[in-house]
Design a protein around this motif. Structure first.
Motif, PDB file in Angstrom:
ATOM      1  N   ILE A  19      -8.532   8.189   9.879  1.00  0.00           N
ATOM      2  CA  ILE A  19      -7.254   8.835   9.683  1.00  0.00           C
ATOM      3  C   ILE A  19      -7.436  10.075   8.818  1.00  0.00           C
ATOM      4  CG2 ILE A  19      -5.278   8.532   8.155  1.00  0.00           C
ATOM      5  CD1 ILE A  19      -4.938   5.782   9.383  1.00  0.00           C
TER       6      ILE A  19
ATOM      7  N   GLY B  83       0.812  -1.215   0.000  1.00  0.00           N
ATOM      8  CA  GLY B  83       0.000   0.000   0.000  1.00  0.00           C
ATOM      9  C   GLY B  83       0.838   1.255   0.000  1.00  0.00           C
TER      10      GLY B  83
ATOM     11  N   ASP C  92      -1.643   2.665  13.429  1.00  0.00           N
ATOM     12  CA  ASP C  92      -3.092   2.416  13.447  1.00  0.00           C
ATOM     13  C   ASP C  92      -3.388   0.922  13.441  1.00  0.00           C
ATOM     14  OD1 ASP C  92      -1.857   2.650  10.909  1.00  0.00           O
ATOM     15  OD2 ASP C  92      -3.785   2.806   9.895  1.00  0.00           O
TER      16      ASP C  92
ATOM     17  N   GLU D  96      -5.022  12.909   6.806  1.00  0.00           N
ATOM     18  CA  GLU D  96      -3.648  13.295   6.457  1.00  0.00           C
ATOM     19  C   GLU D  96      -3.660  14.760   6.005  1.00  0.00           C
ATOM     20  OE1 GLU D  96      -1.836  11.175   3.223  1.00  0.00           O
ATOM     21  OE2 GLU D  96       0.146  11.931   3.714  1.00  0.00           O
TER      22      GLU D  96
ATOM     23  N   GLY E  36       1.842   0.689   9.865  1.00  0.00           N
ATOM     24  CA  GLY E  36       1.317   1.864  10.567  1.00  0.00           C
ATOM     25  C   GLY E  36       0.859   1.541  11.980  1.00  0.00           C
TER      26      GLY E  36
ATOM     27  N   CYS F 185       0.072  10.731   9.875  1.00  0.00           N
ATOM     28  CA  CYS F 185      -1.316  11.166   9.805  1.00  0.00           C
ATOM     29  C   CYS F 185      -1.868  11.190  11.231  1.00  0.00           C
ATOM     30  CB  CYS F 185      -2.138  10.256   8.889  1.00  0.00           C
ATOM     31  SG  CYS F 185      -1.908   8.495   9.166  1.00  0.00           S
TER      32      CYS F 185
HETATM   33  N1  LIG Z   1      -4.048   9.589   4.223  1.00  0.00           N
HETATM   34  C1  LIG Z   1      -3.875   8.400   4.731  1.00  0.00           C
HETATM   35  N2  LIG Z   1      -4.886   7.589   4.780  1.00  0.00           N
HETATM   36  C2  LIG Z   1      -4.752   6.355   5.226  1.00  0.00           C
HETATM   37  N3  LIG Z   1      -3.605   5.828   5.708  1.00  0.00           N
HETATM   38  C3  LIG Z   1      -2.567   6.614   5.710  1.00  0.00           C
HETATM   39  C4  LIG Z   1      -2.640   7.915   5.242  1.00  0.00           C
HETATM   40  N4  LIG Z   1      -1.444   8.425   5.378  1.00  0.00           N
HETATM   41  C5  LIG Z   1      -0.669   7.488   5.901  1.00  0.00           C
HETATM   42  N5  LIG Z   1      -1.347   6.369   6.134  1.00  0.00           N
HETATM   43  C6  LIG Z   1      -0.784   5.112   6.663  1.00  0.00           C
HETATM   44  O1  LIG Z   1      -0.797   4.188   5.579  1.00  0.00           O
HETATM   45  C7  LIG Z   1      -1.507   3.000   5.896  1.00  0.00           C
HETATM   46  C8  LIG Z   1      -2.598   2.745   4.903  1.00  0.00           C
HETATM   47  O2  LIG Z   1      -2.112   2.445   3.688  1.00  0.00           O
HETATM   48  P1  LIG Z   1      -3.193   1.943   2.640  1.00  0.00           P
HETATM   49  O3  LIG Z   1      -4.294   2.960   2.504  1.00  0.00           O
HETATM   50  O4  LIG Z   1      -2.440   1.590   1.430  1.00  0.00           O
HETATM   51  O5  LIG Z   1      -3.672   0.614   3.341  1.00  0.00           O
HETATM   52  P2  LIG Z   1      -5.052   0.033   3.714  1.00  0.00           P
HETATM   53  O6  LIG Z   1      -6.052   1.134   3.961  1.00  0.00           O
HETATM   54  O7  LIG Z   1      -4.781  -0.908   4.826  1.00  0.00           O
HETATM   55  O8  LIG Z   1      -5.301  -0.762   2.417  1.00  0.00           O
HETATM   56  P3  LIG Z   1      -6.647  -1.046   1.666  1.00  0.00           P
HETATM   57  O9  LIG Z   1      -7.196   0.333   1.343  1.00  0.00           O
HETATM   58  O10 LIG Z   1      -6.143  -1.814   0.503  1.00  0.00           O
HETATM   59  O11 LIG Z   1      -7.471  -1.822   2.640  1.00  0.00           O
HETATM   60  C9  LIG Z   1      -2.245   3.269   7.187  1.00  0.00           C
HETATM   61  O12 LIG Z   1      -2.245   2.114   7.940  1.00  0.00           O
HETATM   62  C10 LIG Z   1      -1.542   4.454   7.800  1.00  0.00           C
HETATM   63  O13 LIG Z   1      -0.641   3.977   8.760  1.00  0.00           O
END
Ligand SMILES: Nc1ncnc2c1ncn2[C@@H]1O[C@H](COP(=O)(O)OP(=O)(O)OP(=O)(O)O)[C@@H](O)[C@H]1O
Ligand SMILES: O=P(O)(O)OC[C@H]1O[C@H](OP(=O)(O)OP(=O)(O)O)[C@H](O)[C@@H]1O
Length: 208
Positions: free
Chosen positions: A157, A11, A74, A159, A72, A94
């Motif tokens: 979250i 991601g 989170d 950002e 992350g 974030c």
């Molecule tokens: N704007 C943002 N929104 C969401 N996550 C963010 C943001 N900025 C940084 N992060 C970090 O990036 C990680 C999320 O990455 P990503 O959105 O690719 O994953 P995901 O939400 O788990 O994936 P998917 O959407 O495929 O379920 C979060 O766990 C967080 O720690």
């Protein structure tokens, strides 16, 4: 020597994690973020990287399937995984926020419905304030919930704030700061201590 296994979250933070590892001298030559390959090796440092969904990284590390994880905060907090959170890698920054459209209703309500990808974090947040909540677990587009009357607020979250703004939502409370962390399996920390410490030092030096 046996390879150390590193679980790396797919991601939006993956490229930065790979770049940090490269600066620390750890190179996965065949890695591309679009590849469907799940396992990569660095034969020089003897590190095996498994490339997995962010939400699953704490599970791989807690069970010992991976010695180390990059993910992350989170996802670490929501999972409640029993791991060592060793290092702030300073990217993926974030913030958790409570947001909605009607602040007065939110402030006055006895009990609120909260839509979130993070029901455990939301529950903990509101319990600390002595507030009872009902949670609705969603897996994305959480901002929609207060707009269609599905929930009073969201815990999500933020950002840049663009998603909230474009959907007319207001921040009611800001909660914890989030960034990408390096976590370690507790048994690996004890039994592979020298290798784990060497890796942590390499990464710490690369962080500057
Ligand atoms: N704007 C943002 N929104 C969401 N996550 C963010 C943001 N900025 C940084 N992060 C970090 O990036 C990680 C999320 O990455 P990503 O959105 O690719 O994953 P995901 O939400 O788990 O994936 P998917 O959407 O495929 O379920 C979060 O766990 C967080 O720690
Ligand atoms: O403050 P911003 O910069 O706008 O970023 C915050 C948004 O990014 C994340 O969603 P994501 O992109 O992961 O999509 P999702 O709705 O599928 O979870 C998060 O859940 C917010 O919706």
């Amino acid at each position: 020597m046996k390879y150390l296994t590193l679980a790396l979250a797919k991601g939006r933070t993956a490229e930065q994690a790979i770049k940090l590892l490269a600066n620390a001298g750890i190179h996965f030559e065949t890695f591309t973020s679009t590849s469907r390959k799940l396992i990569f090796h660095d034969d020089r440092t003897e590190i095996k990287m498994i490339y997995v969904k962010a939400v699953d990284v704490p599970t791989y590390v807690e069970t010992g399937a991976a010695d180390i994880g990059i993910v992350g905060k989170d996802n670490i907090q929501e999972s409640g995984a029993n791991v060592y959170d060793m290092m702030d890698l300073k990217f993926g920054s974030c913030q958790f926020v409570v947001a909605g459209v009607d602040k007065n209703k939110y402030t006055d309500a006895q009990r609120i419905t909260v839509a979130t990808k993070y029901p455990q974090i939301a529950t903990d947040h509101f319990h600390k304030q002595g507030r009872q909540i009902d949670t609705i677990k969603l897996n994305g587009s959480v901002e929609l919930a207060p707009l269609i009357g599905m929930a009073d607020v969201i815990v999500d979250i933020m950002e840049t704030g663009t998603t909230l703004k474009e959907n007319g939502l207001e921040v009611f409370e800001t909660a914890e700061h989030i960034s990408t962390r390096l976590i370690v399996n507790k048994a690996s920390f004890a039994t592979k201590s020298e290798r784990v410490h060497n890796l942590l030092n390499q990464i710490q030096n690369a962080l500057g």
